[in-house]
Design a protein around this motif. Structure first.
Motif, PDB file in Angstrom:
ATOM      1  N   ARG A 174      40.815 -36.718 -21.766  1.00  0.00           N
ATOM      2  CA  ARG A 174      41.069 -35.821 -22.894  1.00  0.00           C
ATOM      3  C   ARG A 174      40.389 -34.475 -22.698  1.00  0.00           C
ATOM      4  N   ASP A 175      39.310 -34.471 -21.946  1.00  0.00           N
ATOM      5  CA  ASP A 175      38.584 -33.226 -21.702  1.00  0.00           C
ATOM      6  C   ASP A 175      39.112 -32.464 -20.494  1.00  0.00           C
ATOM      7  N   GLN A 176      40.114 -33.052 -19.832  1.00  0.00           N
ATOM      8  CA  GLN A 176      40.684 -32.384 -18.672  1.00  0.00           C
ATOM      9  C   GLN A 176      41.966 -31.656 -19.075  1.00  0.00           C
ATOM     10  N   PRO A 177      42.208 -30.474 -18.545  1.00  0.00           N
ATOM     11  CA  PRO A 177      43.426 -29.733 -18.900  1.00  0.00           C
ATOM     12  C   PRO A 177      44.664 -30.386 -18.301  1.00  0.00           C
ATOM     13  N   TYR A 178      45.787 -30.119 -18.929  1.00  0.00           N
ATOM     14  CA  TYR A 178      47.064 -30.558 -18.357  1.00  0.00           C
ATOM     15  C   TYR A 178      47.217 -29.910 -16.981  1.00  0.00           C
ATOM     16  N   PRO A 179      47.601 -30.677 -15.962  1.00  0.00           N
ATOM     17  CA  PRO A 179      47.662 -30.115 -14.609  1.00  0.00           C
ATOM     18  C   PRO A 179      48.628 -28.946 -14.523  1.00  0.00           C
ATOM     19  N   PRO A 180      48.208 -27.847 -13.931  1.00  0.00           N
ATOM     20  CA  PRO A 180      49.091 -26.675 -13.839  1.00  0.00           C
ATOM     21  C   PRO A 180      50.345 -26.985 -13.038  1.00  0.00           C
ATOM     22  N   MET A 181      51.442 -26.359 -13.417  1.00  0.00           N
ATOM     23  CA  MET A 181      52.713 -26.616 -12.745  1.00  0.00           C
ATOM     24  C   MET A 181      53.475 -25.301 -12.622  1.00  0.00           C
ATOM     25  N   SER A 182      53.590 -24.826 -11.428  1.00  0.00           N
ATOM     26  CA  SER A 182      54.313 -23.582 -11.189  1.00  0.00           C
ATOM     27  C   SER A 182      55.798 -23.869 -11.028  1.00  0.00           C
ATOM     28  N   ALA A 183      56.585 -22.815 -11.001  1.00  0.00           N
ATOM     29  CA  ALA A 183      58.039 -22.956 -10.923  1.00  0.00           C
ATOM     30  C   ALA A 183      58.484 -23.641  -9.634  1.00  0.00           C
ATOM     31  N   ASP A 184      57.676 -23.536  -8.583  1.00  0.00           N
ATOM     32  CA  ASP A 184      58.048 -24.163  -7.320  1.00  0.00           C
ATOM     33  C   ASP A 184      56.994 -25.172  -6.849  1.00  0.00           C
ATOM     34  N   GLY A 185      56.095 -25.587  -7.765  1.00  0.00           N
ATOM     35  CA  GLY A 185      55.038 -26.522  -7.397  1.00  0.00           C
ATOM     36  C   GLY A 185      55.499 -27.968  -7.465  1.00  0.00           C
ATOM     37  N   ILE A 186      54.630 -28.866  -7.020  1.00  0.00           N
ATOM     38  CA  ILE A 186      54.935 -30.297  -7.042  1.00  0.00           C
ATOM     39  C   ILE A 186      55.073 -30.788  -8.484  1.00  0.00           C
ATOM     40  N   PHE A 187      56.083 -31.612  -8.707  1.00  0.00           N
ATOM     41  CA  PHE A 187      56.337 -32.208 -10.018  1.00  0.00           C
ATOM     42  C   PHE A 187      55.993 -33.697  -9.906  1.00  0.00           C
ATOM     43  N   ARG A 188      54.836 -34.077 -10.465  1.00  0.00           N
ATOM     44  CA  ARG A 188      54.327 -35.441 -10.311  1.00  0.00           C
ATOM     45  C   ARG A 188      54.779 -36.307 -11.476  1.00  0.00           C
ATOM     46  N   VAL A 189      55.423 -37.425 -11.136  1.00  0.00           N
ATOM     47  CA  VAL A 189      55.955 -38.348 -12.137  1.00  0.00           C
ATOM     48  C   VAL A 189      55.314 -39.717 -11.940  1.00  0.00           C
ATOM     49  N   LEU A 190      54.798 -40.274 -13.015  1.00  0.00           N
ATOM     50  CA  LEU A 190      54.216 -41.609 -13.007  1.00  0.00           C
ATOM     51  C   LEU A 190      55.144 -42.546 -13.762  1.00  0.00           C
ATOM     52  N   VAL A 191      55.471 -43.685 -13.149  1.00  0.00           N
ATOM     53  CA  VAL A 191      56.366 -44.672 -13.761  1.00  0.00           C
ATOM     54  C   VAL A 191      55.620 -45.990 -13.879  1.00  0.00           C
ATOM     55  N   TRP A 260      46.676 -36.758 -13.219  1.00  0.00           N
ATOM     56  CA  TRP A 260      47.347 -35.695 -12.473  1.00  0.00           C
ATOM     57  C   TRP A 260      48.860 -35.673 -12.659  1.00  0.00           C
ATOM     58  N   SER A 261      49.400 -36.577 -13.472  1.00  0.00           N
ATOM     59  CA  SER A 261      50.851 -36.616 -13.668  1.00  0.00           C
ATOM     60  C   SER A 261      51.296 -35.533 -14.641  1.00  0.00           C
ATOM     61  N   HIS A 262      52.500 -35.014 -14.397  1.00  0.00           N
ATOM     62  CA  HIS A 262      53.113 -34.051 -15.308  1.00  0.00           C
ATOM     63  C   HIS A 262      54.004 -34.741 -16.336  1.00  0.00           C
ATOM     64  N   LEU A 263      54.537 -35.907 -15.970  1.00  0.00           N
ATOM     65  CA  LEU A 263      55.434 -36.652 -16.848  1.00  0.00           C
ATOM     66  C   LEU A 263      55.269 -38.132 -16.559  1.00  0.00           C
ATOM     67  N   VAL A 264      55.262 -38.937 -17.622  1.00  0.00           N
ATOM     68  CA  VAL A 264      55.151 -40.388 -17.489  1.00  0.00           C
ATOM     69  C   VAL A 264      56.427 -41.022 -18.035  1.00  0.00           C
ATOM     70  N   ILE A 265      56.980 -41.958 -17.273  1.00  0.00           N
ATOM     71  CA  ILE A 265      58.130 -42.753 -17.718  1.00  0.00           C
ATOM     72  C   ILE A 265      57.617 -44.172 -17.884  1.00  0.00           C
ATOM     73  N   ALA A 266      57.751 -44.734 -19.098  1.00  0.00           N
ATOM     74  CA  ALA A 266      57.061 -45.997 -19.354  1.00  0.00           C
ATOM     75  C   ALA A 266      57.727 -46.778 -20.481  1.00  0.00           C
ATOM     76  N   ARG A 267      57.277 -48.026 -20.622  1.00  0.00           N
ATOM     77  CA  ARG A 267      57.567 -48.803 -21.806  1.00  0.00           C
ATOM     78  C   ARG A 267      56.786 -48.204 -22.970  1.00  0.00           C
ATOM     79  N   ALA A 268      56.948 -48.778 -24.157  1.00  0.00           N
ATOM     80  CA  ALA A 268      56.316 -48.220 -25.350  1.00  0.00           C
ATOM     81  C   ALA A 268      55.320 -49.182 -25.967  1.00  0.00           C
ATOM     82  N   GLY A 269      54.551 -49.861 -25.114  1.00  0.00           N
ATOM     83  CA  GLY A 269      53.497 -50.725 -25.613  1.00  0.00           C
ATOM     84  C   GLY A 269      52.412 -49.915 -26.301  1.00  0.00           C
ATOM     85  N   ALA A 270      51.694 -50.560 -27.196  1.00  0.00           N
ATOM     86  CA  ALA A 270      50.678 -49.850 -27.988  1.00  0.00           C
ATOM     87  C   ALA A 270      49.600 -49.244 -27.108  1.00  0.00           C
TER      88      ALA A 270
END
Length: 393
Positions: A174-191, A260-270
């Motif tokens: 929570r104390d870490q910033p959202y990872p920066p993402m440039s227009a041509d940078g790596i897009f990290r996805v966690l599933v 370090w993920s920019h987007l997470v794809i997941a189930r909706a467990g609590a």
């Protein structure tokens, strides 16, 4: 000066029930209390339990619609209740805290019989069956969401919104910033499909990512948790699409991956939603349709309404729909960052502290001595050597 007390946590044998129990157990231990856990054989195998928390296995009778389950279910519950009472007689808990799941039921019944104060914690947006059965008698009901379905209005005076406790490693995000993402940078996805994985994610996500525009697809870096039986098929799918992907059946460093993920794809467990909102990570959520009382479909509402997530029903979760939703959030300038802020606004990072405060506000007189020797509970209710991490409480 803090006063040491004894507390018993009772939780069913799934990560959804046990992860918040582990978090509370660790917090109570940090506060100088003694803590024991009641669960079933499945629950005893879930990793993450605090080292100094003794684990006890109770029979957990399960009564279903089938009449064949009624007699053995009632017998197991009665046996578990008796064993719990024997434990309470020696351990003298100041309170018993139930986190849902069938093993929590006999533990709470034993507490009622011994007049031990009780609290239940509901992780989902729908009150679970065991919590519904016990809500009338408990002293307090702790919830993770502002609105809980199947919670009778007559119990509102003992409801406390605390949130869902998460691991310390996730709180640190929570104390870490959202990872920066440039227009041509790596897009990290966690599933991730939760502790058991999810075949539907393995079937849909690789093909969905492959349908993204070329300029976005080339930037992908994927980490995906898969079921063991699915992992090779998923590996071949990513290789065919030329998408770099790291696959595993278990991710012990999941908080780091989420960080370090920019987007997470997941189930909706609590627990998943609690971690996403504490960390502030945007998500595409696919509720498990077979979840009891369809609670995952209700879990997503707060996060979706805030703009921190998009929910796709499993019946509509196709590669085309997934690609469409990712493009909406990933190609619009600032959309991911705004979604991350919205997700974070739903987080309740003080959940474990608030729940511990609530627990400490109920209870018998402080414990001034150790386990009484008047009963031989070792033969009647003893954790196995492998499970009793600290029997000298």
């Amino acid at each position: 000066m803090s006063i040491s007390r004894h507390y018993v946590l009772a939780a069913g044998g799934t990560g959804g029930h046990l992860i918040p129990a582990f978090a509370l157990g660790q917090e109570l231990l940090h506060r100088g209390h003694h803590v024991a856990l009641i669960t079933d054989e499945r629950g005893a195998k879930i990793p993450g339990a605090p080292e100094k928390m003794a684990t006890h296995i109770l029979p957990a009778g399960r009564i279903t619609k089938s009449p064949a389950s009624w007699l053995p279910g009632v017998k197991a519950i009665a046996e578990g209740r008796l064993m719990a009472r024997r434990l309470y007689d020696s351990f003298e808990p100041s309170a018993v805290i139930g986190f849902g799941g069938y093993p929590a039921f006999p533990a709470l019944l034993g507490a009622f019989a011994e007049n031990v104060p009780t609290i239940i914690h509901e992780q989902n947006a729908v009150l679970g069956r065991v919590n519904r059965f016990t809500a009338r008698q408990v002293n307090a009901i702790a919830t993770a969401y502002p609105d809980i379905l199947r919670l009778s209005p007559r119990y509102q005076d003992k409801v406390h919104l605390v949130g869902n406790p998460v691991r310390e490693e996730v709180l640190a995000l929570r104390d870490q910033p959202y990872p920066p993402m440039s227009a041509d940078g790596i897009f990290r996805v966690l599933v991730t499909g939760g502790s058991q994985g999810a075949t539907i994610l393995s079937e849909v996500v690789p093909d969905g990512l492959a349908r993204l525009p070329l300029n976005l697809r080339r930037r992908l870096q994927v980490t995906q948790q898969c079921r063991a039986e699915d992992i090779e098929t998923v590996r071949q799918a990513y290789a065919a699409h030329e998408i770099p992907a790291e696959l595993a059946t278990y991710l012990p460093d999941l908080p780091d991956r989420m960080g370090w993920s920019h987007l997470v794809i997941a189930r909706a467990g609590a627990s998943t939603i609690a971690e996403l909102t504490c960390a502030g990570r945007p998500a595409i959520l696919v509720p498990l349709p077979s979840a009891t009382d369809n609670h995952q479909s209700y879990n997503v509402k707060e996060m979706v309404q805030a703009g921190g997530a998009r929910a796709i029903a499993q019946t509509q979760f196709t590669p085309v729909e997934l690609a469409k939703q990712i493009q909406k959030i990933a190609l619009e300038p600032g959309a991911l960052e705004n979604a991350a802020k919205a997700a974070k606004s739903c987080g309740r990072p003080q959940a474990v502290s608030d729940l511990a405060d609530l627990v400490e506000s109920f209870g018998k007189a402080p414990i001034m001595h150790t386990i009484k020797p008047k009963h031989d509970t070792a033969s009647a209710f003893a954790p196995s050597p492998a499970l009793a991490k600290d029997t000298a409480l």
